[in-house]
Write a protein that holds these residues in place. Structure first.
Motif, PDB file in Angstrom:
ATOM      1  N   PRO A  27       7.915   4.840 -17.451  1.00  0.00           N
ATOM      2  CA  PRO A  27       7.272   3.837 -18.352  1.00  0.00           C
ATOM      3  C   PRO A  27       5.914   4.233 -18.445  1.00  0.00           C
ATOM      4  O   PRO A  27       5.183   4.440 -17.712  1.00  0.00           O
ATOM      5  CB  PRO A  27       7.653   2.259 -17.938  1.00  0.00           C
ATOM      6  CG  PRO A  27       8.728   2.435 -17.155  1.00  0.00           C
ATOM      7  CD  PRO A  27       8.493   4.095 -16.450  1.00  0.00           C
ATOM      8  N   PRO A  28       5.063   4.340 -20.026  1.00  0.00           N
ATOM      9  CA  PRO A  28       3.636   4.567 -19.932  1.00  0.00           C
ATOM     10  C   PRO A  28       2.875   3.404 -19.211  1.00  0.00           C
ATOM     11  O   PRO A  28       3.155   2.244 -19.025  1.00  0.00           O
ATOM     12  CB  PRO A  28       3.242   4.280 -21.412  1.00  0.00           C
ATOM     13  CG  PRO A  28       5.044   4.272 -22.109  1.00  0.00           C
ATOM     14  CD  PRO A  28       5.848   3.785 -21.049  1.00  0.00           C
ATOM     15  N   GLY A  29       1.734   4.145 -18.476  1.00  0.00           N
ATOM     16  CA  GLY A  29       0.814   3.522 -17.634  1.00  0.00           C
ATOM     17  C   GLY A  29       1.546   3.043 -16.129  1.00  0.00           C
ATOM     18  O   GLY A  29       0.723   2.132 -15.664  1.00  0.00           O
ATOM     19  N   THR A  30       2.532   3.361 -15.732  1.00  0.00           N
ATOM     20  CA  THR A  30       2.910   2.803 -14.651  1.00  0.00           C
ATOM     21  C   THR A  30       2.947   4.040 -13.506  1.00  0.00           C
ATOM     22  O   THR A  30       2.710   5.274 -14.008  1.00  0.00           O
ATOM     23  CB  THR A  30       4.850   2.704 -14.579  1.00  0.00           C
ATOM     24  OG1 THR A  30       5.144   3.858 -14.963  1.00  0.00           O
ATOM     25  CG2 THR A  30       4.876   1.459 -15.465  1.00  0.00           C
ATOM     26  N   ARG A  31       3.193   3.569 -12.095  1.00  0.00           N
ATOM     27  CA  ARG A  31       3.067   4.669 -11.238  1.00  0.00           C
ATOM     28  C   ARG A  31       4.195   5.120 -10.816  1.00  0.00           C
ATOM     29  O   ARG A  31       5.281   4.757 -11.515  1.00  0.00           O
ATOM     30  CB  ARG A  31       2.533   4.032  -9.966  1.00  0.00           C
ATOM     31  CG  ARG A  31       1.210   3.010 -10.113  1.00  0.00           C
ATOM     32  CD  ARG A  31      -0.023   4.040  -9.966  1.00  0.00           C
ATOM     33  NE  ARG A  31       0.030   4.683  -8.579  1.00  0.00           N
ATOM     34  CZ  ARG A  31      -0.693   6.023  -8.259  1.00  0.00           C
ATOM     35  NH1 ARG A  31      -1.600   6.320  -9.435  1.00  0.00           N
ATOM     36  NH2 ARG A  31      -0.940   6.629  -7.219  1.00  0.00           N
ATOM     37  N   LEU A  99       0.455  10.967 -10.161  1.00  0.00           N
ATOM     38  CA  LEU A  99       0.834   9.508 -10.211  1.00  0.00           C
ATOM     39  C   LEU A  99       1.613   8.920  -9.204  1.00  0.00           C
ATOM     40  O   LEU A  99       1.844   7.836  -9.121  1.00  0.00           O
ATOM     41  CB  LEU A  99       1.864   9.594 -11.571  1.00  0.00           C
ATOM     42  CG  LEU A  99       1.218   9.948 -12.899  1.00  0.00           C
ATOM     43  CD1 LEU A  99       2.184  10.041 -13.804  1.00  0.00           C
ATOM     44  CD2 LEU A  99       0.096   8.946 -13.085  1.00  0.00           C
ATOM     45  N   ALA A 100       2.024   9.781  -8.086  1.00  0.00           N
ATOM     46  CA  ALA A 100       2.805   9.309  -7.138  1.00  0.00           C
ATOM     47  C   ALA A 100       2.253   8.012  -6.233  1.00  0.00           C
ATOM     48  O   ALA A 100       1.125   8.303  -5.980  1.00  0.00           O
ATOM     49  CB  ALA A 100       3.370  10.283  -6.310  1.00  0.00           C
ATOM     50  N   VAL A 137      12.253   7.805  -9.991  1.00  0.00           N
ATOM     51  CA  VAL A 137      12.954   8.821 -11.063  1.00  0.00           C
ATOM     52  C   VAL A 137      13.124  10.095 -10.803  1.00  0.00           C
ATOM     53  O   VAL A 137      14.015  10.694 -11.241  1.00  0.00           O
ATOM     54  CB  VAL A 137      11.938   8.517 -12.438  1.00  0.00           C
ATOM     55  CG1 VAL A 137      11.882   7.127 -12.947  1.00  0.00           C
ATOM     56  CG2 VAL A 137      10.585   9.006 -12.177  1.00  0.00           C
ATOM     57  N   ASP A 138      12.235  10.810  -9.917  1.00  0.00           N
ATOM     58  CA  ASP A 138      12.550  11.936  -9.612  1.00  0.00           C
ATOM     59  C   ASP A 138      13.501  12.162  -8.352  1.00  0.00           C
ATOM     60  O   ASP A 138      13.749  13.247  -8.033  1.00  0.00           O
ATOM     61  CB  ASP A 138      11.124  12.491  -8.908  1.00  0.00           C
ATOM     62  CG  ASP A 138       9.869  12.661 -10.007  1.00  0.00           C
ATOM     63  OD1 ASP A 138      10.505  13.307 -11.190  1.00  0.00           O
ATOM     64  OD2 ASP A 138       9.024  12.245  -9.969  1.00  0.00           O
ATOM     65  N   GLY A 145      24.654   7.748  -5.121  1.00  0.00           N
ATOM     66  CA  GLY A 145      24.208   6.330  -5.029  1.00  0.00           C
ATOM     67  C   GLY A 145      22.842   6.081  -5.181  1.00  0.00           C
ATOM     68  O   GLY A 145      22.334   4.892  -5.084  1.00  0.00           O
ATOM     69  N   ARG A 146      21.963   6.850  -5.764  1.00  0.00           N
ATOM     70  CA  ARG A 146      20.705   6.540  -6.068  1.00  0.00           C
ATOM     71  C   ARG A 146      20.377   6.411  -7.525  1.00  0.00           C
ATOM     72  O   ARG A 146      20.445   7.461  -8.241  1.00  0.00           O
ATOM     73  CB  ARG A 146      19.979   7.748  -5.394  1.00  0.00           C
ATOM     74  CG  ARG A 146      20.028   8.160  -3.703  1.00  0.00           C
ATOM     75  CD  ARG A 146      19.296   9.437  -3.360  1.00  0.00           C
ATOM     76  NE  ARG A 146      19.499   9.478  -1.977  1.00  0.00           N
ATOM     77  CZ  ARG A 146      19.352  10.492  -1.326  1.00  0.00           C
ATOM     78  NH1 ARG A 146      18.483  11.333  -1.891  1.00  0.00           N
ATOM     79  NH2 ARG A 146      19.422  10.498  -0.218  1.00  0.00           N
ATOM     80  N   ILE A 147      19.880   5.266  -7.708  1.00  0.00           N
ATOM     81  CA  ILE A 147      19.506   4.922  -9.156  1.00  0.00           C
ATOM     82  C   ILE A 147      17.939   4.745  -9.256  1.00  0.00           C
ATOM     83  O   ILE A 147      17.506   4.418  -8.258  1.00  0.00           O
ATOM     84  CB  ILE A 147      20.286   3.728  -9.523  1.00  0.00           C
ATOM     85  CG1 ILE A 147      19.999   2.422  -8.903  1.00  0.00           C
ATOM     86  CG2 ILE A 147      21.650   4.147  -9.694  1.00  0.00           C
ATOM     87  CD1 ILE A 147      20.386   1.377  -9.458  1.00  0.00           C
ATOM     88  N   SER A 148      17.396   5.144 -10.325  1.00  0.00           N
ATOM     89  CA  SER A 148      15.964   4.948 -10.622  1.00  0.00           C
ATOM     90  C   SER A 148      15.569   3.488 -11.004  1.00  0.00           C
ATOM     91  O   SER A 148      16.266   2.897 -11.388  1.00  0.00           O
ATOM     92  CB  SER A 148      15.644   5.704 -11.858  1.00  0.00           C
ATOM     93  OG  SER A 148      14.349   5.421 -12.402  1.00  0.00           O
ATOM     94  N   TRP A 149      14.279   3.318 -10.315  1.00  0.00           N
ATOM     95  CA  TRP A 149      14.125   2.035 -10.396  1.00  0.00           C
ATOM     96  C   TRP A 149      13.691   1.425 -11.964  1.00  0.00           C
ATOM     97  O   TRP A 149      13.619   0.362 -12.266  1.00  0.00           O
ATOM     98  CB  TRP A 149      12.611   1.589  -9.638  1.00  0.00           C
ATOM     99  CG  TRP A 149      11.541   2.525 -10.191  1.00  0.00           C
ATOM    100  CD1 TRP A 149      10.989   3.715  -9.894  1.00  0.00           C
ATOM    101  CD2 TRP A 149      10.420   1.912 -10.994  1.00  0.00           C
ATOM    102  NE1 TRP A 149      10.069   4.052 -10.551  1.00  0.00           N
ATOM    103  CE2 TRP A 149       9.420   3.194 -11.055  1.00  0.00           C
ATOM    104  CE3 TRP A 149      10.198   0.774 -11.686  1.00  0.00           C
ATOM    105  CZ2 TRP A 149       8.365   2.851 -11.998  1.00  0.00           C
ATOM    106  CZ3 TRP A 149       9.094   0.556 -12.527  1.00  0.00           C
ATOM    107  CH2 TRP A 149       8.116   1.799 -12.564  1.00  0.00           C
TER     108      TRP A 149
END
Length: 189
Positions: A27-31, A99-100, A137-138, A145-149
């Motif tokens: 999402p724009p502006g997020t870490r 950004l990490a 996300v990466d 069983g790993r889903i993106s936050w």
């Protein structure tokens, strides 16, 4: 204007970002929240591209260029194209690393709420149980069983506790799941 002085990288990188599945876009502006294992994996990929693949390919392109006519030289043409792809991938990964924000799930031991890095067991309306780990996300890997936050399910689960029922929008419509267990364990690669 000479093509050497135009900046194509921004368009290519935006294209690469736009080509990503929505669950992989930040999402724009997020870490870029990421686990220590995911961070190490991205660093290793950048290192491999810079120290192994790119130098080997530069050698092939130099050899191909020394053969004379470049217009019909497949090694030269393919090599230059592949170099652009590698450079684009390096820029993309470097931006992701910039950004990490590394978050170690093991540091949340004893927490009852669902936050980034949590391993959550849920049961759907039919009683089917599934376990997911909320990762960056990466690091998304649905088969493991790993889903993106940033996924709808993970967003719905955030801040939930054991026993809570949460609703989220899935491709099949609105669904409800019950949180059965919340744990924080290190991710095994």
């Amino acid at each position: 204007m000479n093509k050497a002085f135009t900046k194509e990288a921004d368009g290519e990188e935006a294209e690469q970002e736009q080509g990503l599945d929505p669950s992989f876009r930040l999402p724009p502006g997020t870490r870029n929240y990421i686990t220590p294992g995911g961070h190490a994996r991205i660093l290793a990929e950048v290192d491999h591209l810079l120290r192994v693949e790119r130098p080997q390919l530069v050698g092939v392109v130099q050899w191909a260029a020394s053969n004379g006519d470049r217009s019909e030289n497949a090694d030269y043409i393919y090599g230059k194209r592949r170099l652009r792809e590698i450079d684009r991938r390096i820029r993309f990964l470097t931006k992701r690393l910039d950004l990490a924000e590394v978050v170690d799930p093991a540091g949340r031991q004893g927490t009852e709420q669902v936050f980034f890095g949590a391993t959550v067991s849920i049961a759907d309306e039919e009683g089917q149980e599934q376990t997911y780990q909320i990762v960056g996300v990466d690091e998304t890997d649905f088969a493991r069983g790993r889903i993106s936050w940033v996924s709808p399910l993970a967003r719905a689960l955030l801040k939930a506790r054991e026993g809570d029922t949460v609703r989220f929008q899935s491709p099949a419509g609105i669904r409800e799941v019950e949180v059965l267990a919340v744990a924080y364990v290190a991710i095994e690669e």
